[in-house]
Design an enzyme around this catalytic site. Sequence first.
Site, mmCIF file in Angstrom:
data_model
loop_
_atom_site.group_PDB
_atom_site.id
_atom_site.type_symbol
_atom_site.label_atom_id
_atom_site.label_comp_id
_atom_site.label_asym_id
_atom_site.label_seq_id
_atom_site.Cartn_x
_atom_site.Cartn_y
_atom_site.Cartn_z
ATOM 1 N N LYS A 1 25.010 -37.362 -34.711
ATOM 2 C CA LYS A 1 25.847 -38.207 -33.513
ATOM 3 C C LYS A 1 26.763 -39.450 -34.626
ATOM 4 C CE LYS A 1 26.245 -41.582 -29.464
ATOM 5 N NZ LYS A 1 25.758 -43.190 -29.598
ATOM 6 N N GLU B 1 19.772 -39.445 -44.211
ATOM 7 C CA GLU B 1 17.858 -38.620 -44.004
ATOM 8 C C GLU B 1 19.124 -37.128 -43.281
ATOM 9 O OE1 GLU B 1 18.115 -41.459 -42.752
ATOM 10 O OE2 GLU B 1 15.284 -42.104 -42.685
ATOM 11 N N GLY C 1 21.653 -41.651 -28.193
ATOM 12 C CA GLY C 1 20.726 -40.751 -29.472
ATOM 13 C C GLY C 1 20.208 -40.289 -29.002
ATOM 14 N N ARG C 2 18.813 -40.598 -27.989
ATOM 15 C CA ARG C 2 17.572 -40.503 -27.492
ATOM 16 C C ARG C 2 17.364 -39.630 -25.434
ATOM 17 N NH1 ARG C 2 18.325 -45.830 -28.122
ATOM 18 N NH2 ARG C 2 18.308 -47.261 -26.645
ATOM 19 N N GLU D 1 12.166 -46.656 -28.214
ATOM 20 C CA GLU D 1 13.334 -47.334 -28.869
ATOM 21 C C GLU D 1 14.343 -48.546 -27.181
ATOM 22 O OE1 GLU D 1 15.385 -45.692 -32.148
ATOM 23 O OE2 GLU D 1 17.242 -44.917 -30.644
ATOM 24 N N HIS E 1 -11.387 -35.478 -26.823
ATOM 25 C CA HIS E 1 -12.053 -35.127 -27.787
ATOM 26 C C HIS E 1 -11.438 -35.560 -28.549
ATOM 27 C CE1 HIS E 1 -14.540 -31.683 -25.815
ATOM 28 N NE2 HIS E 1 -13.104 -31.515 -25.194
ATOM 29 N N LYS F 1 17.028 -49.343 -42.434
ATOM 30 C CA LYS F 1 17.614 -49.024 -42.898
ATOM 31 C C LYS F 1 19.047 -49.644 -44.007
ATOM 32 C CE LYS F 1 19.017 -45.972 -39.241
ATOM 33 N NZ LYS F 1 20.210 -45.799 -37.838
HETATM 34 O O1 LIG Z 1 22.854 -38.033 -34.613
HETATM 35 P P1 LIG Z 1 22.354 -39.450 -35.690
HETATM 36 O O2 LIG Z 1 23.632 -40.748 -35.809
HETATM 37 O O3 LIG Z 1 21.998 -38.577 -36.954
HETATM 38 O O4 LIG Z 1 21.407 -40.621 -35.519
HETATM 39 C C1 LIG Z 1 20.225 -40.259 -35.710
HETATM 40 C C2 LIG Z 1 18.707 -41.943 -34.834
HETATM 41 O O5 LIG Z 1 18.749 -42.459 -35.332
HETATM 42 C C3 LIG Z 1 19.012 -43.520 -34.711
HETATM 43 O O6 LIG Z 1 19.866 -44.360 -34.746
HETATM 44 C C4 LIG Z 1 17.861 -44.451 -34.782
HETATM 45 O O7 LIG Z 1 17.675 -44.611 -36.502
HETATM 46 C C5 LIG Z 1 18.757 -42.978 -33.692
HETATM 47 O O8 LIG Z 1 19.192 -44.015 -32.487
HETATM 48 C C6 LIG Z 1 18.665 -41.461 -33.364
HETATM 49 O O9 LIG Z 1 18.820 -40.890 -32.529
#
Ligand SMILES: O=P(O)(O)OC[C@H]1O[C@](O)(CO)[C@@H](O)[C@@H]1O
Length: 568
Positions: free
Chosen positions: A213, A219, A273-274, A360, A391, A516
């Site tokens: 987003k 990462e 995002g979620r 979240e 199990h 972060k």
């Molecule tokens: O789509 P992006 O901006 O890479 O963010 C990834 C994810 O990181 C978050 O901000 C959490 O760190 C989520 O809310 C989001 O889905």
Amino acid sequence: MASSTLISDTQPWKELKAHVEDIKANHLRDLLSDDERSKSMMVEFDGILLDYSRQQATLETREKLFQLAEVASLKQKINQMYKGEHINSTENRAVLHVALRAPRDAVIQSDGKNVVLDVWNVLDKIRDFSERVRSGSWVGATGKELKNVVAIGIGGSFLGPLFVHTALQTDPEAIESARGRQLRFLANVDPIDVAKTITGLNPETTLVVVVSKTFTTAETMLNARTLREWISSALGPSAVAKHMVAVSTNLALVEKFGIDPNNAFAFWDWVGGRYSVCSAVGVFPLSLQYGFSVIEKFLKGASSIDQHVYSEPFESNIPVLLGLLSVWNVSFLGYPARAILPYTQALEKFAPHIQQVSMESNGKGVSIDGVPLPFEAGEIDFGEPGTNGQHSFYQLIHQGRVIPCDFIGVVKSQQPVYLKGEVVSNHDELMSNFFAQPDALAYGKTPEQLQKENVPPHLVPHKTFSGNRPSLSLLLPSLNAYNIGQLLAIYEHRIAVEGFVWGINSFDQWGVELGKSLATQVRKQLNASRTKGEPIQGFNFSTTTMLTRYLEASADIPADPPTTLPQI
Ligand SMILES: O=P(O)(O)OC[C@H]1O[C@](O)(CO)[C@@H](O)[C@@H]1O
């Protein structure tokens, strides 16, 4: 209720608090003996059956929960969401994931604009691009068809698409349309995840979709640079144009990264995002794999629930009932967790996705007006498909802690197996457990029953099940793209309903920021120590010791090693 009043200060909240004692006086065994009560705790919509008769609740509880919803202005809040108001007040944004799956002719305004038009412009672009890739008219730099897709993304840019992909992977219609194709996900910044993702893939036949987003997530961007290197070192830097595309709200950064914005698929800041699996975040990689027509059915399923939530009275509104019951379990009965137990392996990634959507969204300590909450909001979500979970952790649920369970079953298996001579089909075997577990939890087993079975007295306490453990059951007619969309939307709305009642902002996530920014300091320090030999500074004793050990024990790694990609 005044906007700054906490929900816990209202009369219906206090009445529910007082009502807990009445409920504790009733064992589920007794509640379930009342067929009329059970009958009125079953709701059907579009082939989905919800049975919440195994909740520790009476019709009076339900009535009191509706009063709570009333005083929380639940209906108005749902309407505000659908009308595109900026209900995510800390980020000054609308919350319009419902627009992502609205029919083409729907009108949903946000900031004076019909966003459904934008949504369908992107969907049309996805349909066109994915068909070009799937038909072989868009090929890689060496002229080969792009049969493999790697979607790079994390959190909301990963978990929802992974859940849907995993659920579709065994659906006959989806299998047919995905023949000869592969979709993989790269989320973790751990280089091992890179290695696992690219093993066996040929860059010549691989399309990489960078999904972010913000297009700033550390990462995802490092993984994107890593796969850009993987492609350009094998095929030359110009190949990136043919092999890398993007999904983002930040098209300027997409271009800066080196991806042509014409090959980027937009979404908007009103998509959390979620809550983004129905945007290009999920629809694009899934359409590459399964074809747009399959994914359109998924969107239609989600849309059917959006309409149900909007128009159905609360008495028969599945997500509203589920949300209210979760508030009851968490805030009144004091159960902090919820187990999500799908009796289908195809939903193995459902609980991990709902973990993010729920935790979240509702893992908050203050009200939407910034007032500290005098009660716990949010719940701890976890789960595994049945019967595997039986199990594993069910022991604790049966005889240890009380954890409200969601049992999710499917009438018709995606992949039926019948063996001549067996008592039941393989799916019936699975579903025998789906039907048995809720009653085992609700009824338990008394010492008297054990005595009648001549259980040795010293074992009676160990073999006793207290019962009275709540659950609810959702039975889906099948698990195709449409039903998967419905299931997703049921949970998305349920979680929003919980947040609306608790009076929190379920659509921001400031809690992920601190870690972060601390990682940024550590990253700087690692670089300074490895390249310039600078001492560790600015951290407490504990972190300094750990960092020193980490650097000393890896001192054999050269300060400026050549570019290295995984070797497996
Ligand atoms: O789509 P992006 O901006 O890479 O963010 C990834 C994810 O990181 C978050 O901000 C959490 O760190 C989520 O809310 C989001 O889905």
